[in-house]
Each structure stands twice: as C-alpha cells, then as structure tokens.
Design a protein around this motif. Structure first.
Motif, PDB file in Angstrom:
ATOM      1  N   LEU A  26      -8.021  39.260   1.031  1.00  0.00           N
ATOM      2  CA  LEU A  26      -9.261  38.736   1.917  1.00  0.00           C
ATOM      3  C   LEU A  26      -9.814  37.237   1.231  1.00  0.00           C
ATOM      4  N   VAL A  27     -10.234  37.482  -0.122  1.00  0.00           N
ATOM      5  CA  VAL A  27     -10.455  36.133  -0.728  1.00  0.00           C
ATOM      6  C   VAL A  27      -9.560  34.913  -0.588  1.00  0.00           C
ATOM      7  N   TRP A  28      -8.302  35.223  -0.703  1.00  0.00           N
ATOM      8  CA  TRP A  28      -7.265  34.113  -0.576  1.00  0.00           C
ATOM      9  C   TRP A  28      -7.259  33.435   0.684  1.00  0.00           C
ATOM     10  N   ARG A  29      -7.357  34.481   1.699  1.00  0.00           N
ATOM     11  CA  ARG A  29      -7.109  33.974   3.105  1.00  0.00           C
ATOM     12  C   ARG A  29      -8.298  33.132   3.498  1.00  0.00           C
ATOM     13  N   SER A  30      -9.578  33.474   3.027  1.00  0.00           N
ATOM     14  CA  SER A  30     -10.762  32.753   3.298  1.00  0.00           C
ATOM     15  C   SER A  30     -10.588  31.214   2.569  1.00  0.00           C
ATOM     16  N   VAL A  31     -10.238  31.390   1.431  1.00  0.00           N
ATOM     17  CA  VAL A  31     -10.034  30.086   0.708  1.00  0.00           C
ATOM     18  C   VAL A  31      -8.975  29.229   1.318  1.00  0.00           C
ATOM     19  N   ALA A  32      -7.693  29.759   1.702  1.00  0.00           N
ATOM     20  CA  ALA A  32      -6.785  29.015   2.156  1.00  0.00           C
ATOM     21  C   ALA A  32      -6.855  28.386   3.780  1.00  0.00           C
ATOM     22  N   LEU A  33      -8.143  29.034   4.453  1.00  0.00           N
ATOM     23  CA  LEU A  33      -8.445  28.733   5.711  1.00  0.00           C
ATOM     24  C   LEU A  33      -9.393  27.773   5.636  1.00  0.00           C
ATOM     25  N   ASP A  34     -10.305  27.334   4.526  1.00  0.00           N
ATOM     26  CA  ASP A  34     -11.253  26.473   4.354  1.00  0.00           C
ATOM     27  C   ASP A  34     -10.685  25.360   3.612  1.00  0.00           C
ATOM     28  N   THR A  35      -9.334  25.503   3.192  1.00  0.00           N
ATOM     29  CA  THR A  35      -8.752  24.040   2.479  1.00  0.00           C
ATOM     30  C   THR A  35      -7.443  23.798   3.154  1.00  0.00           C
ATOM     31  N   PRO A  36      -6.876  22.537   3.161  1.00  0.00           N
ATOM     32  CA  PRO A  36      -5.736  22.500   3.735  1.00  0.00           C
ATOM     33  C   PRO A  36      -4.261  23.062   2.895  1.00  0.00           C
ATOM     34  N   VAL A  37      -4.391  24.292   2.972  1.00  0.00           N
ATOM     35  CA  VAL A  37      -3.465  25.164   2.218  1.00  0.00           C
ATOM     36  C   VAL A  37      -2.935  26.020   3.177  1.00  0.00           C
ATOM     37  N   GLU A  38      -1.563  26.484   3.246  1.00  0.00           N
ATOM     38  CA  GLU A  38      -1.028  27.265   4.133  1.00  0.00           C
ATOM     39  C   GLU A  38      -1.254  28.645   3.517  1.00  0.00           C
ATOM     40  N   PHE A  39      -1.703  29.839   4.403  1.00  0.00           N
ATOM     41  CA  PHE A  39      -1.500  31.043   3.702  1.00  0.00           C
ATOM     42  C   PHE A  39      -0.384  31.795   3.828  1.00  0.00           C
ATOM     43  N   VAL A  40       0.352  32.017   2.714  1.00  0.00           N
ATOM     44  CA  VAL A  40       1.388  33.076   2.625  1.00  0.00           C
ATOM     45  C   VAL A  40       1.198  34.319   1.860  1.00  0.00           C
ATOM     46  N   VAL A  41       1.513  35.365   2.302  1.00  0.00           N
ATOM     47  CA  VAL A  41       1.318  36.348   1.878  1.00  0.00           C
ATOM     48  C   VAL A  41       2.219  36.621   0.482  1.00  0.00           C
ATOM     49  N   PRO A  42       1.784  36.794  -0.799  1.00  0.00           N
ATOM     50  CA  PRO A  42       2.999  36.744  -1.964  1.00  0.00           C
ATOM     51  C   PRO A  42       3.237  38.216  -2.038  1.00  0.00           C
ATOM     52  N   GLU A  43       4.522  37.947  -2.769  1.00  0.00           N
ATOM     53  CA  GLU A  43       5.204  39.285  -3.124  1.00  0.00           C
ATOM     54  C   GLU A  43       4.536  39.906  -4.384  1.00  0.00           C
ATOM     55  N   ASN A  44       4.238  41.271  -4.280  1.00  0.00           N
ATOM     56  CA  ASN A  44       3.382  41.457  -5.355  1.00  0.00           C
ATOM     57  C   ASN A  44       4.003  43.054  -6.012  1.00  0.00           C
ATOM     58  N   LEU A  45       5.219  43.517  -5.578  1.00  0.00           N
ATOM     59  CA  LEU A  45       5.722  44.544  -5.976  1.00  0.00           C
ATOM     60  C   LEU A  45       6.013  44.485  -7.676  1.00  0.00           C
ATOM     61  N   PRO A  46       6.612  43.621  -8.042  1.00  0.00           N
ATOM     62  CA  PRO A  46       7.225  43.487  -9.489  1.00  0.00           C
ATOM     63  C   PRO A  46       5.805  43.552 -10.438  1.00  0.00           C
ATOM     64  N   MET A  47       5.005  42.682  -9.894  1.00  0.00           N
ATOM     65  CA  MET A  47       3.494  42.689 -10.774  1.00  0.00           C
ATOM     66  C   MET A  47       3.059  43.921 -10.693  1.00  0.00           C
ATOM     67  N   ILE A  48       2.878  44.698  -9.615  1.00  0.00           N
ATOM     68  CA  ILE A  48       2.315  45.932  -9.638  1.00  0.00           C
ATOM     69  C   ILE A  48       2.775  46.922 -10.596  1.00  0.00           C
ATOM     70  N   VAL A  49       4.208  47.006 -10.459  1.00  0.00           N
ATOM     71  CA  VAL A  49       4.931  48.036 -11.567  1.00  0.00           C
ATOM     72  C   VAL A  49       4.685  47.636 -12.779  1.00  0.00           C
ATOM     73  N   LEU A  50       4.529  46.371 -12.882  1.00  0.00           N
ATOM     74  CA  LEU A  50       4.338  45.672 -14.710  1.00  0.00           C
ATOM     75  C   LEU A  50       2.889  46.328 -15.070  1.00  0.00           C
ATOM     76  N   VAL A  51       2.137  46.148 -13.929  1.00  0.00           N
ATOM     77  CA  VAL A  51       0.281  46.330 -14.551  1.00  0.00           C
ATOM     78  C   VAL A  51       0.297  47.963 -14.295  1.00  0.00           C
ATOM     79  N   ALA A  52       1.199  48.632 -13.854  1.00  0.00           N
ATOM     80  CA  ALA A  52       1.067  50.224 -13.837  1.00  0.00           C
ATOM     81  C   ALA A  52       1.625  50.678 -15.159  1.00  0.00           C
ATOM     82  N   VAL A  53       2.738  50.078 -15.491  1.00  0.00           N
ATOM     83  CA  VAL A  53       3.261  50.387 -16.710  1.00  0.00           C
ATOM     84  C   VAL A  53       2.707  50.172 -18.060  1.00  0.00           C
ATOM     85  N   ILE A  54       2.044  48.692 -17.886  1.00  0.00           N
ATOM     86  CA  ILE A  54       0.916  48.407 -19.084  1.00  0.00           C
ATOM     87  C   ILE A  54      -0.233  49.243 -19.189  1.00  0.00           C
TER      88      ILE A  54
END
Length: 102
Positions: free
Chosen positions: A46-74
């Motif tokens: 939500l925060v990234w979408r609001s920032v991307a809509l206010d600036t000339p940046v294209e909103f792309v949903v990032p791939e989070n699965l590897p980072m989520i698994v890494l955070v869970a293990v840590i």
C-alpha cells in the motif's frame, strides 16, 4: 522458577525443561511471523503503491517469496539462539533452594 522447580521435583528431566523453553520461543516466533509477514506485505504494498502513484515510477509488484523464506528461517534461528541461555539456566535450577523458598 518455583513452577519449574516443582515440575523437576515431580520427575521432569533437565533436558525436558530446556525443551519447554525452546518450544515456547518457537511458538512465539511463529505467531509473530504469522501476523507480521502478511501485515508487512499488505502495508508495504500500500505504501509503495501510494509512493509510485505520486512519482513518475511504474508500480510493479515485487517477488517476495525467497525473502519471506529467508526472514522466517532467520527469525526461527534467532528465537532458538535467544532461548539457549534461559533454557540452560532453567535446566540447572537448584531444586533444594527453590523448593525451600516456598
């Protein structure tokens, strides 16, 4: 401490006492992950979408699965590491001193 001493006096082994501490730390970490990861993903998008809509940046949903698994293990490894000192301390309780204190 008195409750642990009472359980030890009733026959619980020091290793089982340490297992209780590790189990509690793991459950707390899992509850935190279960609540924190989905909440963080929703709020972050939500925060990234609001920032991307206010600036000339294209909103792309990032791939989070590897980072989520890494955070869970840590998080689970850190919970086990932080539970090591209390587990060792509780498994070495002097029963006579604790039970005499009551």
């Amino acid at each position: 401490r008195r409750d642990v001493a009472m359980l030890r006096a009733l026959g619980m082994r020091p290793r089982a006492t340490a297992a209780i501490v590790f189990f509690q730390a793991t459950v707390i970490a899992l509850v935190g992950l279960t609540i924190g990861v989905p909440l963080g993903l929703v709020l972050g998008r939500l925060v990234w979408r609001s920032v991307a809509l206010d600036t000339p940046v294209e909103f792309v949903v990032p791939e989070n699965l590897p980072m989520i698994v890494l955070v869970a293990v840590i998080v689970l490894a850190l919970a086990a590491l932080l539970a090591a000192w209390p587990a060792r301390r509780w498994s070495a309780i002097d029963l006579s001193d604790e039970l005499r204190a009551e």
